[in-house]
Scaffold this active site. Sequence first.
Site, PDB file in Angstrom:
ATOM      1  CB  SER A   1      34.687  36.868  36.171  1.00 17.83           C
ATOM      2  OG  SER A   1      34.660  38.192  35.676  1.00 17.83           O
TER       3      SER A   1
ATOM      4  CD  GLU B   1      34.089  39.394  31.112  1.00 18.31           C
ATOM      5  OE1 GLU B   1      34.340  38.650  30.039  1.00 18.31           O
ATOM      6  OE2 GLU B   1      32.905  40.097  30.975  1.00 18.31           O
TER       7      GLU B   1
ATOM      8  CB  THR C   1      29.955  38.698  44.282  1.00 16.32           C
ATOM      9  OG1 THR C   1      30.166  39.850  42.913  1.00 16.32           O
ATOM     10  CG2 THR C   1      28.827  37.906  44.001  1.00 16.32           C
TER      11      THR C   1
ATOM     12  CB  SER D   1      34.756  39.843  42.753  1.00 13.63           C
ATOM     13  OG  SER D   1      33.790  40.733  43.104  1.00 13.63           O
TER      14      SER D   1
ATOM     15  CB  SER E   1      31.274  44.912  42.628  1.00  9.11           C
ATOM     16  OG  SER E   1      31.091  43.290  43.137  1.00  9.11           O
ATOM     17  N   GLY E   2      34.094  43.383  43.951  1.00  8.42           N
ATOM     18  CA  GLY E   2      34.663  42.931  45.240  1.00  8.42           C
ATOM     19  C   GLY E   2      33.701  42.659  46.328  1.00  8.42           C
TER      20      GLY E   2
END
Length: 194
Positions: free
Chosen positions: A63, A161, A107, A102, A104-105
């Site tokens: 990313s 992505e 990290t 991100s 998962s939001g």
Amino acid sequence: MSTKPESVQAPAHLTYRAREKFHEERIRCMRIVAEGMNDEMLVKIADKIDQANNVFVAALGRSRLNIMAFATRLMQMGISAHVVGDNSTPSIHRGDLFIIGSSSGKTSSLVEFAKKAKAVNAEIVLFTEAETSPIGDLSSLVYRMEADESRLPDQLGWYSEYGINLCYECIVMYLMKKRGLSKEKMESELANLY
């Protein structure tokens, strides 16, 4: 004593010509992901970029590669864009925009960056798959990738992505039109010290 593995012949259905089917499958899947794209939200994000004093971007892994390319495109439009972690990146302040990629939001390093940006009243935009997340809670806008996973051979994570990269490209196209920038003008700003 090491033994050399035997050469394995590819099954007939995986010959070079048949591999075009893999390409077609990816395109089909990307169309499914693209159906869920939210143009109105992308315009809101693009307008925030256009109004910001500086734009900062951060992500990790693959990313990060996508978001770095996005920052380069913004720079080509005359936008003050910086990749978090580069030596030349200045400090963030009120009036700046921080864009985070991100899935998962949550990290941990990106959460810490978001907290620091929030502490100085910079606005935060998150690109993610997560419905809720610590970074999302700190963000002014959250762009959530969604798709009908029942129509995908793999989970959305395999395609997010590409989908997020497509979002970045749509933002660039919108800003080019809004600012009246030609492809030639953009290309004239490409790095020439190489």
